[in-house]
Design an enzyme around this catalytic site. Structure first.
Site, mmCIF file in Angstrom:
data_model
loop_
_atom_site.group_PDB
_atom_site.id
_atom_site.type_symbol
_atom_site.label_atom_id
_atom_site.label_comp_id
_atom_site.label_asym_id
_atom_site.label_seq_id
_atom_site.Cartn_x
_atom_site.Cartn_y
_atom_site.Cartn_z
ATOM 1 N N GLY A 16 0.809 -1.202 0.000
ATOM 2 C CA GLY A 16 0.000 0.000 0.000
ATOM 3 C C GLY A 16 0.847 1.259 0.000
ATOM 4 O O GLY A 16 1.927 1.305 0.594
ATOM 5 N N ASN A 104 5.992 -15.016 1.196
ATOM 6 C CA ASN A 104 4.780 -15.687 0.732
ATOM 7 C C ASN A 104 5.044 -17.031 0.071
ATOM 8 O O ASN A 104 4.105 -17.765 -0.226
ATOM 9 C CB ASN A 104 4.045 -14.777 -0.259
ATOM 10 C CG ASN A 104 3.685 -13.442 0.363
ATOM 11 O OD1 ASN A 104 2.877 -13.382 1.269
ATOM 12 N ND2 ASN A 104 4.313 -12.371 -0.105
ATOM 13 N N LYS A 228 29.662 -37.828 24.408
ATOM 14 C CA LYS A 228 28.241 -37.660 24.727
ATOM 15 C C LYS A 228 28.084 -37.653 26.243
ATOM 16 O O LYS A 228 28.485 -38.598 26.920
ATOM 17 C CB LYS A 228 27.426 -38.793 24.097
ATOM 18 C CG LYS A 228 25.950 -38.807 24.476
ATOM 19 C CD LYS A 228 25.682 -39.923 25.475
ATOM 20 C CE LYS A 228 24.238 -39.954 25.902
ATOM 21 N NZ LYS A 228 24.001 -40.971 26.958
ATOM 22 N N HIS A 240 42.183 -39.930 18.844
ATOM 23 C CA HIS A 240 41.867 -40.725 17.660
ATOM 24 C C HIS A 240 40.742 -41.725 17.944
ATOM 25 O O HIS A 240 40.802 -42.487 18.910
ATOM 26 C CB HIS A 240 43.084 -41.546 17.186
ATOM 27 C CG HIS A 240 44.374 -40.800 17.199
ATOM 28 N ND1 HIS A 240 44.754 -39.931 16.215
ATOM 29 C CD2 HIS A 240 45.386 -40.797 18.102
ATOM 30 C CE1 HIS A 240 45.944 -39.423 16.502
ATOM 31 N NE2 HIS A 240 46.353 -39.935 17.652
ATOM 32 N N ALA A 257 43.745 -44.629 21.025
ATOM 33 C CA ALA A 257 42.932 -44.777 19.828
ATOM 34 C C ALA A 257 42.054 -46.019 19.915
ATOM 35 O O ALA A 257 42.481 -47.080 20.371
ATOM 36 C CB ALA A 257 43.832 -44.870 18.605
ATOM 37 N N TYR A 264 25.810 -48.573 27.527
ATOM 38 C CA TYR A 264 24.412 -48.998 27.383
ATOM 39 C C TYR A 264 24.337 -50.520 27.404
ATOM 40 O O TYR A 264 25.021 -51.197 26.631
ATOM 41 C CB TYR A 264 23.851 -48.453 26.067
ATOM 42 C CG TYR A 264 22.391 -48.738 25.828
ATOM 43 C CD1 TYR A 264 21.426 -48.401 26.768
ATOM 44 C CD2 TYR A 264 21.978 -49.333 24.654
ATOM 45 C CE1 TYR A 264 20.087 -48.649 26.542
ATOM 46 C CE2 TYR A 264 20.633 -49.590 24.407
ATOM 47 C CZ TYR A 264 19.687 -49.242 25.352
ATOM 48 O OH TYR A 264 18.362 -49.491 25.120
#
Length: 351
Positions: A16, A104, A228, A240, A257, A264
């Site tokens: 506008g 859009n 982790k 390594h 290494a 787990y």
């Protein structure tokens, strides 16, 4: 009664137009599809942001109609109604025309993203951050980076990362929601999410820090090492091919290494503790829950399932057996078997 944001972009947009009288007072807004050619030539555009005095807004809303090409009720008609009623209407010009970009479709989304990230890179470079090949680097708006830090090509720094002074983020590395103190080096193609890295630590190349990883001052995480929910203590090294999960690793520890923590058991995760000054030999398998005392040694290739006392040597492998001449005999048997197969084929061919 109303204040509306306006902008004057470099190129016309389907927005506008702001209508003003000879005294430069705002008299209304005309949408592009309803505008005359003369009105479309107006460069001042409606940004779509408004602030109204409520007592003036409610009566004006009751008067708007839908006499327009779309048969829609335009909020923008309120501006003309207020002006006609003698109510003061003001504008606030936006200094950056990009603020009024619409999104859009996916193409416009890509353009908006490009401009936002370019603005962020310029802001950082003005504050003393070096960015090589800036157009190849993606940095989210919520990222904070300290002075004299270097960002190499292809890096992505996302989310709420906070990076200190004099750091270096290697080419192709991806960081999300990480906290890096001063003088940290992230070598190329490392992937870090939700990690905390202390001053003067070294990560990578090709390292992975997952959520909850904490790398303390001067520690090293090398190529193809994954952490982790693990704290790697000051000066400790895992250089390594290692996986360290749910672990607490002390000061000055060497992780050989191929070392893995078996955290787990198929149903639950279990912790591993490694004391200060310990040495974990290559290809060690540490079966959690497990505690290794300070200054202990774990022999290369060992499977460790029980507590290792302070200063002890743990060996968890079979004694080496040597059979003299075995390899020569095996090789000779293979040669003889091959000659026999050849003779059978030759005989079959002749018959």
């Amino acid at each position: 009664a109303a204040v509306l944001a306006t902008a004057i972009p470099g190129q016309p947009l389907a927005y506008g137009r702001i209508l003003r009288d000879a005294a430069n007072r705002v008299m209304g807004i005309v949408e592009e599809k309803s505008a005359t050619p003369e009105q479309r030539a107006i460069r001042e555009l409606n940004a779509g942001f408004y602030a109204f005095r409520a007592a003036a807004l409610w009566p004006a809303l009751e008067k708007i109609g839908c006499d327009n090409p779309h048969r829609e009720y335009y909020l923008t008609d309120v501006i003309a109604l207020l002006a006609q009623a003698g109510e003061p209407v003001e504008t606030l010009a936006l200094s950056d025309p990009d603020e009024i970009m619409g999104v859009n479709d996916r193409r416009e989304l890509a353009v908006a993203d490009l401009r936002l990230r370019r603005r962020k890179r310029l802001e950082l470079m003005d504050a003393g951050v070096t960015i090589y090949h800036p157009d190849s680097v993606a940095i989210d708006d919520g990222v904070r980076i300290g002075c004299d830090t270097i960002i190499e090509p292809g890096a992505q720094i996302l989310g709420t990362c906070r990076i200190g002074d004099r750091c270096r983020i290697g080419a192709g590395s991806i960081l999300r929601d990480c906290d890096l103190e001063d003088e940290v080096q992230i070598f190329p193609y490392s992937h870090c999410i939700g990690a905390w890295v202390a001053r003067d630590a070294r990560i990578g190349p090709f390292a992975r820090l997952r959520e909850g990883a904490r790398v303390e001052t001067g520690a090293h995480v090398g190529n193809f090492v994954e952490l982790k929910k693990t704290r790697l203590g000051p000066g400790s090294k895992a250089n390594h091919l290692a996986y360290l999960g749910d672990s607490t690793i002390g000061t000055g520890v060497n992780i050989g290494a191929g070392t893995i923590t078996c955290n787990y058991d198929g149903q639950a995760k279990h912790p591993t503790e490694i004391g200060d000054g310990s040495f974990i030999g290559s290809n060690a398998t540490l079966v959690a829950p497990l505690k290794i005392g300070a200054d202990a040694y774990v022999g290369a290739g060992s499977v460790v399932t029980e507590t290792v006392e302070t200063g002890a040597l743990a060996l968890g492998r079979a004694r080496q057996v040597q059979k003299p001449g075995w390899a020569l005999q095996k090789r000779s048997a293979r040669v003889q078997a091959g000659e026999a197969k050849t003779a059978i084929r030759d005989a079959a061919g002749k018959s």
